[in-house]
Write a protein that holds these residues in place. Structure first.
Motif, PDB file in Angstrom:
ATOM      1  N   ASN A   1       4.522   4.526   5.156  1.00  0.00           N
ATOM      2  CA  ASN A   1       4.263   3.466   6.122  1.00  0.00           C
ATOM      3  C   ASN A   1       4.613   2.118   5.471  1.00  0.00           C
ATOM      4  N   THR A   2       5.843   1.677   5.654  1.00  0.00           N
ATOM      5  CA  THR A   2       6.340   0.488   4.948  1.00  0.00           C
ATOM      6  C   THR A   2       6.370  -0.762   5.822  1.00  0.00           C
ATOM      7  N   LYS A   3       5.524  -0.823   6.824  1.00  0.00           N
ATOM      8  CA  LYS A   3       5.473  -2.034   7.659  1.00  0.00           C
ATOM      9  C   LYS A   3       5.150  -3.244   6.791  1.00  0.00           C
ATOM     10  N   SER A   4       5.892  -4.308   6.963  1.00  0.00           N
ATOM     11  CA  SER A   4       5.735  -5.473   6.091  1.00  0.00           C
ATOM     12  C   SER A   4       4.371  -6.119   6.234  1.00  0.00           C
TER      13      SER A   4
ATOM     14  N   GLU B   1      13.154   0.685  -3.358  1.00  0.00           N
ATOM     15  CA  GLU B   1      13.549   1.457  -2.174  1.00  0.00           C
ATOM     16  C   GLU B   1      12.787   0.983  -0.936  1.00  0.00           C
ATOM     17  N   ILE B   2      11.500   0.657  -1.112  1.00  0.00           N
ATOM     18  CA  ILE B   2      10.706   0.132   0.004  1.00  0.00           C
ATOM     19  C   ILE B   2      11.272  -1.200   0.483  1.00  0.00           C
ATOM     20  N   LEU B   3      11.614  -2.080  -0.471  1.00  0.00           N
ATOM     21  CA  LEU B   3      12.186  -3.380  -0.110  1.00  0.00           C
ATOM     22  C   LEU B   3      13.531  -3.213   0.595  1.00  0.00           C
ATOM     23  N   GLU B   4      14.316  -2.252   0.157  1.00  0.00           N
ATOM     24  CA  GLU B   4      15.593  -1.961   0.834  1.00  0.00           C
ATOM     25  C   GLU B   4      15.365  -1.696   2.318  1.00  0.00           C
ATOM     26  N   ARG B   5      14.392  -0.821   2.607  1.00  0.00           N
ATOM     27  CA  ARG B   5      14.119  -0.443   4.005  1.00  0.00           C
ATOM     28  C   ARG B   5      13.598  -1.630   4.800  1.00  0.00           C
ATOM     29  N   ILE B   6      12.682  -2.392   4.189  1.00  0.00           N
ATOM     30  CA  ILE B   6      12.080  -3.530   4.883  1.00  0.00           C
ATOM     31  C   ILE B   6      13.134  -4.598   5.192  1.00  0.00           C
ATOM     32  N   ILE B   7      14.025  -4.856   4.239  1.00  0.00           N
ATOM     33  CA  ILE B   7      15.104  -5.839   4.441  1.00  0.00           C
ATOM     34  C   ILE B   7      16.031  -5.395   5.564  1.00  0.00           C
ATOM     35  N   GLN B   8      16.338  -4.102   5.604  1.00  0.00           N
ATOM     36  CA  GLN B   8      17.211  -3.559   6.653  1.00  0.00           C
ATOM     37  C   GLN B   8      16.596  -3.787   8.035  1.00  0.00           C
TER      38      GLN B   8
ATOM     39  N   PRO C   1       0.805  -1.226   0.000  1.00  0.00           N
ATOM     40  CA  PRO C   1       0.000   0.000   0.000  1.00  0.00           C
ATOM     41  C   PRO C   1       0.838   1.277   0.000  1.00  0.00           C
ATOM     42  N   ALA C   2       2.012   1.238   0.622  1.00  0.00           N
ATOM     43  CA  ALA C   2       2.856   2.438   0.692  1.00  0.00           C
ATOM     44  C   ALA C   2       3.314   2.894  -0.682  1.00  0.00           C
TER      45      ALA C   2
END
Length: 339
Positions: free
Chosen positions: A159-162, A196-203, A151-152
């Motif tokens: 709001n990138t909560k997985s 970029e969202i996946l980068e943050r979530i992986i981190q 959704p983000a």
């Protein structure tokens, strides 16, 4: 380019291409018009006799006729041919299905209803409104792709909560299994923003930084990313935007590939996968295609699979054909199914 090339005078003409069936049929016609002018008629007749029946209507008879006419003039070699390379490991492709989160489902339904109302108000038979209708359908596809991703990406709210995305949760489960086996992985997405969202979530999830290869990087930065991934055993994850990373790279350090979102073009997907599945690879390559259940992603994937045999004989399918569906057909494809 075409005009200049076709003006060359020679007794023998040979065209060489790394991807002979990725191009649209009219591009195939142009190449053949250089090698064997007149064999496929002029552009107008070819468009009516082959391009439209095959690409728009999946006419198997026309596709088979096209193949019969062109195959004597096409010398094609695949790396899966054991006479080319005998020791290339196998490739395993599998669809991985995720359910929408409640937040995704509500946003999907709201966005679809709003866009469909605007599309239905236009007359597809009216030349002035036909283009506007096609544009709105393509915008609907883009919006729903983004919602199915996370959704983000659609809301741009940061709001990138997985847990807000069923696909992201599935992605993390697959990624965790890959990291547990100490393998390297390529993650393809069409969208730089999703990368970029996946980068943050992986981190956040794995306390590790993924490398990211995309069109916004300088040539030197791109080379550094590839070198770091191939040579540094600690760098396990490489995210690539499909357009920037889909061709020309040799990434045989990876034995796993994840297509986070699908282009619905088998040749483009295969080209991306082949960054890892190529000469020099010594392990089996596993390809994960992420699809959200009961959404248009699942329905369109089924349609593409039914067309795959025809596309393999000629050229690949994209997604622009969706814009030509009737309102009732659009509702059938995009309405959420029962899960």
């Amino acid at each position: 380019q075409s005009r200049i090339v076709k003006s060359l005078s020679a007794h023998i003409k040979i065209a060489m291409s790394g991807t002979p069936v990725e191009n649209r049929l009219m591009e195939f016609w142009s190449i053949m018009d250089f090698c064997n002018r007149g064999l496929l008629g002029n552009a107008k007749s070819f468009r009516e006799e082959f391009e439209k029946p095959i690409q728009e209507y999946s006419n198997r008879h026309r596709a088979e006729l096209f193949q019969k006419i062109t195959s004597p003039f096409l010398l094609r070699r695949l790396k899966t041919d054991k006479s080319i390379i005998s020791d290339l490991p196998e490739k395993l492709e599998q669809d991985e299905c995720a359910s929408l989160s409640p937040e995704q489902e509500a946003l999907y339904q709201k966005t679809f209803s709003s866009c469909m109302e605007a599309i239905a108000s236009l007359d597809g038979e009216n030349p002035e409104q036909r283009f506007e209708r096609s544009a709105k359908v393509l915008r609907l596809i883009l919006a729903l792709k983004q919602i199915c991703n996370h959704p983000a990406q659609y809301l741009k709210d940061g709001n990138t909560k997985s847990e807000l995305s069923g696909k992201t949760e599935l992605f993390l489960d697959i990624l965790e299994s890959i990291l547990d086996t100490d393998e390297k992985v390529l993650v393809f997405t069409q969208f730089t923003e999703m990368g970029e969202i996946l980068e943050r979530i992986i981190q956040v999830k794995f306390k590790t930084k993924a490398l990211f290869y995309h069109g916004g990087l300088s040539l030197a930065a791109r080379e550094n990313v590839i070198s770091e991934f191939e040579k540094n055993s600690e760098r396990k994850i490489l995210i690539l935007s499909l357009k920037a990373g889909g061709t020309g790279l040799n990434l045989t350090a990876a034995s796993q590939v994840i297509h986070y979102d699908l282009w619905w073009n088998p040749a483009v997907e295969a080209q991306a996968t082949d960054r890892a599945y190529r000469i020099g690879q010594n392990r089996r390559v596993v390809v994960h295609r992420l699809i959200t259940k009961n959404t248009f992603e699942e329905k369109i994937n089924a349609i593409i699979e039914s067309k795959r045999k025809i596309s393999e004989m000629t050229v690949s399918t994209g997604e622009n054909w969706i814009a030509k569906l009737s309102d009732d057909e659009l509702r059938e494809v995009f309405t959420l199914g029962k899960g």
